[in-house]
Write a protein that holds these residues in place. Sequence first.
Motif, PDB file in Angstrom:
ATOM      1  N   TYR A  25      33.850  34.790  33.742  1.00  0.00           N
ATOM      2  CA  TYR A  25      34.734  35.913  34.070  1.00  0.00           C
ATOM      3  C   TYR A  25      34.372  36.498  35.431  1.00  0.00           C
ATOM      4  O   TYR A  25      35.255  36.760  36.259  1.00  0.00           O
ATOM      5  CB  TYR A  25      34.651  36.997  32.993  1.00  0.00           C
ATOM      6  CG  TYR A  25      35.449  38.229  33.349  1.00  0.00           C
ATOM      7  CD1 TYR A  25      36.814  38.283  33.094  1.00  0.00           C
ATOM      8  CD2 TYR A  25      34.846  39.322  33.958  1.00  0.00           C
ATOM      9  CE1 TYR A  25      37.557  39.402  33.446  1.00  0.00           C
ATOM     10  CE2 TYR A  25      35.582  40.444  34.311  1.00  0.00           C
ATOM     11  CZ  TYR A  25      36.934  40.481  34.047  1.00  0.00           C
ATOM     12  OH  TYR A  25      37.670  41.583  34.402  1.00  0.00           O
TER      13      TYR A  25
ATOM     14  N   TYR B  13      35.578  34.351  38.189  1.00  0.00           N
ATOM     15  CA  TYR B  13      37.020  34.557  38.372  1.00  0.00           C
ATOM     16  C   TYR B  13      37.273  35.871  39.118  1.00  0.00           C
ATOM     17  O   TYR B  13      38.052  35.920  40.072  1.00  0.00           O
ATOM     18  CB  TYR B  13      37.725  34.584  37.006  1.00  0.00           C
ATOM     19  CG  TYR B  13      39.142  35.090  37.069  1.00  0.00           C
ATOM     20  CD1 TYR B  13      40.174  34.275  37.532  1.00  0.00           C
ATOM     21  CD2 TYR B  13      39.457  36.385  36.680  1.00  0.00           C
ATOM     22  CE1 TYR B  13      41.479  34.736  37.598  1.00  0.00           C
ATOM     23  CE2 TYR B  13      40.751  36.857  36.740  1.00  0.00           C
ATOM     24  CZ  TYR B  13      41.763  36.032  37.202  1.00  0.00           C
ATOM     25  OH  TYR B  13      43.046  36.499  37.279  1.00  0.00           O
ATOM     26  N   ARG B  14      36.585  36.918  38.695  1.00  0.00           N
ATOM     27  CA  ARG B  14      36.752  38.236  39.324  1.00  0.00           C
ATOM     28  C   ARG B  14      36.379  38.183  40.808  1.00  0.00           C
ATOM     29  O   ARG B  14      37.087  38.735  41.660  1.00  0.00           O
ATOM     30  CB  ARG B  14      35.895  39.255  38.577  1.00  0.00           C
ATOM     31  CG  ARG B  14      36.116  40.680  38.962  1.00  0.00           C
ATOM     32  CD  ARG B  14      35.368  41.599  37.961  1.00  0.00           C
ATOM     33  NE  ARG B  14      35.358  42.926  38.494  1.00  0.00           N
ATOM     34  CZ  ARG B  14      34.347  43.437  39.205  1.00  0.00           C
ATOM     35  NH1 ARG B  14      33.256  42.731  39.424  1.00  0.00           N
ATOM     36  NH2 ARG B  14      34.429  44.659  39.678  1.00  0.00           N
TER      37      ARG B  14
ATOM     38  N   SER C 276      38.987  36.140  42.793  1.00  0.00           N
ATOM     39  CA  SER C 276      40.280  36.820  42.938  1.00  0.00           C
ATOM     40  C   SER C 276      40.147  38.196  43.604  1.00  0.00           C
ATOM     41  O   SER C 276      41.088  39.000  43.581  1.00  0.00           O
ATOM     42  CB  SER C 276      40.941  36.973  41.567  1.00  0.00           C
ATOM     43  OG  SER C 276      40.198  37.859  40.746  1.00  0.00           O
TER      44      SER C 276
ATOM     45  N   VAL D  44      41.024  41.379  41.426  1.00  0.00           N
ATOM     46  CA  VAL D  44      42.379  41.676  40.953  1.00  0.00           C
ATOM     47  C   VAL D  44      42.905  40.512  40.118  1.00  0.00           C
ATOM     48  O   VAL D  44      42.558  39.353  40.332  1.00  0.00           O
ATOM     49  CB  VAL D  44      43.371  41.978  42.108  1.00  0.00           C
ATOM     50  CG1 VAL D  44      42.948  43.204  42.889  1.00  0.00           C
ATOM     51  CG2 VAL D  44      43.510  40.789  43.027  1.00  0.00           C
ATOM     52  N   SER D  45      43.752  40.842  39.166  1.00  0.00           N
ATOM     53  CA  SER D  45      44.394  39.830  38.338  1.00  0.00           C
ATOM     54  C   SER D  45      45.316  38.981  39.200  1.00  0.00           C
ATOM     55  O   SER D  45      46.135  39.522  39.952  1.00  0.00           O
ATOM     56  CB  SER D  45      45.199  40.496  37.222  1.00  0.00           C
ATOM     57  OG  SER D  45      46.034  39.551  36.583  1.00  0.00           O
TER      58      SER D  45
ATOM     59  N   ILE E   2      47.636  37.323  38.032  1.00  0.00           N
ATOM     60  CA  ILE E   2      48.946  37.396  37.385  1.00  0.00           C
ATOM     61  C   ILE E   2      49.653  38.697  37.739  1.00  0.00           C
ATOM     62  O   ILE E   2      50.776  38.699  38.224  1.00  0.00           O
ATOM     63  CB  ILE E   2      48.818  37.247  35.862  1.00  0.00           C
ATOM     64  CG1 ILE E   2      48.286  35.851  35.518  1.00  0.00           C
ATOM     65  CG2 ILE E   2      50.155  37.492  35.168  1.00  0.00           C
ATOM     66  CD1 ILE E   2      47.920  35.653  34.079  1.00  0.00           C
ATOM     67  N   SER E   3      48.969  39.810  37.513  1.00  0.00           N
ATOM     68  CA  SER E   3      49.635  41.111  37.691  1.00  0.00           C
ATOM     69  C   SER E   3      49.297  41.813  39.002  1.00  0.00           C
ATOM     70  O   SER E   3      50.002  42.732  39.412  1.00  0.00           O
ATOM     71  CB  SER E   3      49.267  42.040  36.535  1.00  0.00           C
ATOM     72  OG  SER E   3      47.892  42.408  36.626  1.00  0.00           O
TER      73      SER E   3
ATOM     74  N   THR F 150      43.820  45.712  39.381  1.00  0.00           N
ATOM     75  CA  THR F 150      42.376  45.641  39.495  1.00  0.00           C
ATOM     76  C   THR F 150      41.797  45.297  38.124  1.00  0.00           C
ATOM     77  O   THR F 150      42.240  45.840  37.114  1.00  0.00           O
ATOM     78  CB  THR F 150      41.809  46.994  39.977  1.00  0.00           C
ATOM     79  OG1 THR F 150      42.390  47.296  41.255  1.00  0.00           O
ATOM     80  CG2 THR F 150      40.308  46.957  40.107  1.00  0.00           C
ATOM     81  N   ILE F 151      40.828  44.389  38.107  1.00  0.00           N
ATOM     82  CA  ILE F 151      40.194  44.029  36.837  1.00  0.00           C
ATOM     83  C   ILE F 151      38.759  44.544  36.815  1.00  0.00           C
ATOM     84  O   ILE F 151      38.073  44.530  37.835  1.00  0.00           O
ATOM     85  CB  ILE F 151      40.263  42.513  36.574  1.00  0.00           C
ATOM     86  CG1 ILE F 151      39.679  41.706  37.721  1.00  0.00           C
ATOM     87  CG2 ILE F 151      41.694  42.081  36.304  1.00  0.00           C
ATOM     88  CD1 ILE F 151      39.639  40.193  37.477  1.00  0.00           C
TER      89      ILE F 151
ATOM     90  N   ILE G 103      39.118  40.913  24.747  1.00  0.00           N
ATOM     91  CA  ILE G 103      39.154  40.096  25.970  1.00  0.00           C
ATOM     92  C   ILE G 103      37.825  39.370  26.151  1.00  0.00           C
ATOM     93  O   ILE G 103      37.792  38.191  26.516  1.00  0.00           O
ATOM     94  CB  ILE G 103      39.518  40.946  27.204  1.00  0.00           C
ATOM     95  CG1 ILE G 103      40.936  41.509  27.030  1.00  0.00           C
ATOM     96  CG2 ILE G 103      39.402  40.127  28.489  1.00  0.00           C
ATOM     97  CD1 ILE G 103      41.369  42.458  28.123  1.00  0.00           C
TER      98      ILE G 103
ATOM     99  N   TRP H 187      37.240  35.228  26.433  1.00  0.00           N
ATOM    100  CA  TRP H 187      36.431  34.550  27.440  1.00  0.00           C
ATOM    101  C   TRP H 187      35.302  33.768  26.768  1.00  0.00           C
ATOM    102  O   TRP H 187      34.938  32.675  27.205  1.00  0.00           O
ATOM    103  CB  TRP H 187      35.878  35.548  28.454  1.00  0.00           C
ATOM    104  CG  TRP H 187      36.890  35.861  29.514  1.00  0.00           C
ATOM    105  CD1 TRP H 187      37.783  36.900  29.521  1.00  0.00           C
ATOM    106  CD2 TRP H 187      37.141  35.107  30.695  1.00  0.00           C
ATOM    107  NE1 TRP H 187      38.561  36.827  30.645  1.00  0.00           N
ATOM    108  CE2 TRP H 187      38.198  35.753  31.388  1.00  0.00           C
ATOM    109  CE3 TRP H 187      36.584  33.965  31.250  1.00  0.00           C
ATOM    110  CZ2 TRP H 187      38.688  35.270  32.599  1.00  0.00           C
ATOM    111  CZ3 TRP H 187      37.066  33.493  32.459  1.00  0.00           C
ATOM    112  CH2 TRP H 187      38.109  34.141  33.114  1.00  0.00           C
TER     113      TRP H 187
END
Length: 78
Positions: A16, A19-20, A23, A26-27, A29-30, A33-34, A44, A48
């Motif tokens: 995770y 990925y964070r 990116s 930020v997601s 997809i949307s 902010t994650i 969630i 994962w």
Amino acid sequence: MNLDDTMNMEYAEIAYEAYRKHSNGVSLISGATIPEFVRLPDAIKDAWQAAARAFIDKFDAEPPWLAIRLSGGRNRKS
């Protein structure tokens, strides 16, 4: 949580957070902010963890030569 679950959760957090980082927090997809892994809802985190477990199971099921190739030539135990 048993030891296996704890290790899976650690792998889930590693995946995770990678990925964070990739990116820029930020997601993809949307665009939202994650949060850091520790701030995620349990559902969630569990997702994962399931993804990490699936990868580990697949990785462990492959022949040793493929495991070495997937790890970039590094021995997974070192």
